[in-house]
Design an enzyme around this catalytic site. Sequence first.
Site, mmCIF file in Angstrom:
data_model
loop_
_atom_site.group_PDB
_atom_site.id
_atom_site.type_symbol
_atom_site.label_atom_id
_atom_site.label_comp_id
_atom_site.label_asym_id
_atom_site.label_seq_id
_atom_site.Cartn_x
_atom_site.Cartn_y
_atom_site.Cartn_z
ATOM 1 N N CYS A 1 3.055 9.278 -2.806
ATOM 2 C CA CYS A 1 3.086 7.860 -3.028
ATOM 3 C C CYS A 1 3.425 6.609 -3.674
ATOM 4 O O CYS A 1 3.766 6.489 -2.922
ATOM 5 C CB CYS A 1 1.216 8.237 -2.181
ATOM 6 S SG CYS A 1 0.426 8.018 -3.887
ATOM 7 N N HIS B 1 -4.465 6.719 -2.845
ATOM 8 C CA HIS B 1 -3.165 6.083 -2.370
ATOM 9 C C HIS B 1 -2.401 5.223 -2.962
ATOM 10 O O HIS B 1 -3.415 3.780 -2.503
ATOM 11 C CB HIS B 1 -3.769 6.255 -0.724
ATOM 12 C CG HIS B 1 -1.998 6.070 0.555
ATOM 13 N ND1 HIS B 1 -1.142 7.124 -0.320
ATOM 14 C CD2 HIS B 1 -1.872 5.204 1.417
ATOM 15 C CE1 HIS B 1 0.008 7.004 0.793
ATOM 16 N NE2 HIS B 1 -0.565 5.719 1.597
ATOM 17 N N ASP C 1 4.154 0.646 3.047
ATOM 18 C CA ASP C 1 3.684 1.460 3.109
ATOM 19 C C ASP C 1 4.756 2.767 3.564
ATOM 20 O O ASP C 1 5.121 3.047 4.902
ATOM 21 C CB ASP C 1 1.915 2.365 3.904
ATOM 22 C CG ASP C 1 2.107 4.142 2.938
ATOM 23 O OD1 ASP C 1 3.265 4.170 2.355
ATOM 24 O OD2 ASP C 1 1.029 3.989 2.556
ATOM 25 N N ASN D 1 -11.771 1.647 5.672
ATOM 26 C CA ASN D 1 -12.683 1.520 6.739
ATOM 27 C C ASN D 1 -13.642 2.433 7.092
ATOM 28 O O ASN D 1 -14.611 2.602 7.131
ATOM 29 C CB ASN D 1 -12.586 0.528 6.937
ATOM 30 C CG ASN D 1 -13.165 -1.141 6.590
ATOM 31 O OD1 ASN D 1 -13.526 -1.481 5.916
ATOM 32 N ND2 ASN D 1 -11.643 -1.734 6.383
ATOM 33 N N ASP E 1 -16.198 5.697 8.124
ATOM 34 C CA ASP E 1 -17.309 6.412 7.235
ATOM 35 C C ASP E 1 -16.908 8.095 7.062
ATOM 36 O O ASP E 1 -16.083 8.217 7.310
ATOM 37 C CB ASP E 1 -18.423 6.023 8.169
ATOM 38 C CG ASP E 1 -18.630 4.494 8.756
ATOM 39 O OD1 ASP E 1 -18.921 3.875 7.557
ATOM 40 O OD2 ASP E 1 -19.146 4.175 9.872
#
EC number: 2.3.2.13
Length: 688
Positions: free
Chosen positions: A300, A358, A381, A421, A423
């Site tokens: 990356c 990342h 990306d 974001n 969980d």
Amino acid sequence: MDAGALDGRSIGKVTHSKVPNNLRVSGNHKLRIQYVNLELQGNHESHYTQGFNSKTLVVRRGTPFKITLFLKGRAFNPHTDTLMFRILLGRLYAEFPVTFSKQGSPSRWSAYFTPKGLNPNSPSLYISSPASSSIGRYSIQLHVLTQHGQQGYVVGDFVLLCNPWCHEDAVYIPFEDQREEYVNKDSGLLYMGTPKNLQSKPWSFDQYEPEILDICLKLLQVSPQHGRNWQKDYLGHADPIYLSRVVSAMINCEDDRGVLRGNWLGDFKNGVPPSKWTGSADILRQWAKSKFSPVMYGQCWVFAAVMCTVMRALGIPSRVITNFNSAHDTNGNLVIEEFYSETGKKLPHSKDSIWNFHVWVECWMTRPDLGAGFDGWQVLDPTPQERSEGIFCCGPAPVKAIRDRRVDLVYDIPFVYAEVNADVQTVIVKQGQVLSSSTDTERVGSLIVTQTVGSPRPQNITGNYKPTKGSTQGLLVSLSLPKVPVAGENITFTVMVTNMDSIPKVLREHVNAQTKEYNRSPSDTFWEVHNVIRIAPHEDKAIHHLIDHAQYESLMGDDLVNLAVVMEDECTRERVLASEEFNITSPQLSIQIADEDSVMPHKEHTALVVFCNPFSVPVSGLLTVTGSGLIEGEMHSSIQLLKPGGTMERSVGFIPRMVGKKMLQATLVLKNNSAKIIGYRMISVKSA
């Protein structure tokens, strides 16, 4: 967005029209062009392109550039003579005369004589491009029209780039220090590691190195979009949204003849391990030299750094971003599941994953397709993860839209939103049975950083991506490291246990340490301990642990440590897990510069590279020193059997090529130790 009123008709050859016999004049009365001065130095300075050090004119759209004509035969007569320019991008062209007015249409190409008075023997003039012009390599033709006919000339080529200094350009960024950092700067730091122990990796973006601008422009022509419809593609080069999607796809090779092939399996034979790259020039040159076969290998941060190089070269403000604890949500439910055994060993039971970090790119541009509220930084990306409209690319996704969870907008906002974001649901299992589970809403995207403008420090930009939340309290078990672990030293850490009840407890403590790569599940356990703990009502108890350096030294390279503790209540069988992932800080190379305040271009200077062996065994290896604009290629020096505590010193000569801040990098790769040792120094090269 138009492309500066380029016409798509066929061009044909430049012809020399015949003069009728009754209009012929003697040779000394013919108006001819002897020489055209493209004013390289002056134009490069006024267009902020002097860093390219190019023999080709490199200018930015929306800002006029000057050329001077040297005539022979006779002087220019503005009453009877006309100069007509034709500029060509491939087979698209625009034609326009030279006038005496600067007030041309802002959406069309134009040219005008210098306002300070016309020298009829060597007239100077300015060519003005719209701020919405397509970028690329243009050619200039000039037609001289007189009462006696016309004469055509091929003047030469020039490169047109985006212009973040121009208010009307879609990539205009308002602050000079940001333009310097995100467009002009040719080196920087990439951030890796973990949120509590950031590791900075120096990177040379190299956009000013020889051949690199040409390769970046060629990348656009090698793209599938250009092959399918060259005319539509050239017109698309006016739009940074279009350009950024093309570049994002072309940095990886999944759908095209892209620059880099990814490899996350750990076997890097027939290629270069991603951690060994230190700059973009070697990668881009190797790609071009191989006739656009993918370079092996990238991960990356390499994909992102090379894309940053290409975008800065094209004139689009760009910066490299690191998202720590970055989620890859395979089923789109915004929940990442992690499984542990009852003794704290992490289990590979989920297709979802959390990368320790990342890396992607942000580029600055307006978003007229979405509205002014989404102008500014956009996520792009180039690492191939998911398809976007059928192609392995990602973005541009407005950072403001990610923060506001506008998953209805383009491009790829749901995917990026999950990266920062999602969980985390942690499940402890035994023989297929769930013993306990908990949900962490804070871990993913816990820290998002980029390099601070004008500083080597990381800038925390987490708040740009997500609203900041209050910290949660009341954990019964936690892990803490009193200091950042350093290679060659023991790892010490503390398990804190709080008994919130009014009765004493007997607990079984299981602590487990595994190595892992930043984007993969942990490997086998290399250290573990099991204890029985007695704790009084409402007592806070600290349990101290030590992992001897000999137990991890042979295992570590770029790997991290996954440390987990499970506390089990012997009475209720309640289990509570706490975990921490951290990296081992490698020793550093020190670089000292003799007479650092008097470093000037084209003069030889000396750097001293110093390394002290912190390990318990002798080390050998190869030292490599590079520096864009300082050293041609690479300099190598072998290190033989440096004893524990011993010091190595190597002198390195360098000759700066240009004024500005330049980065000198040094890397030491050891033969008998997987630690990678790096160092860098920013050198301020001043004019004489």
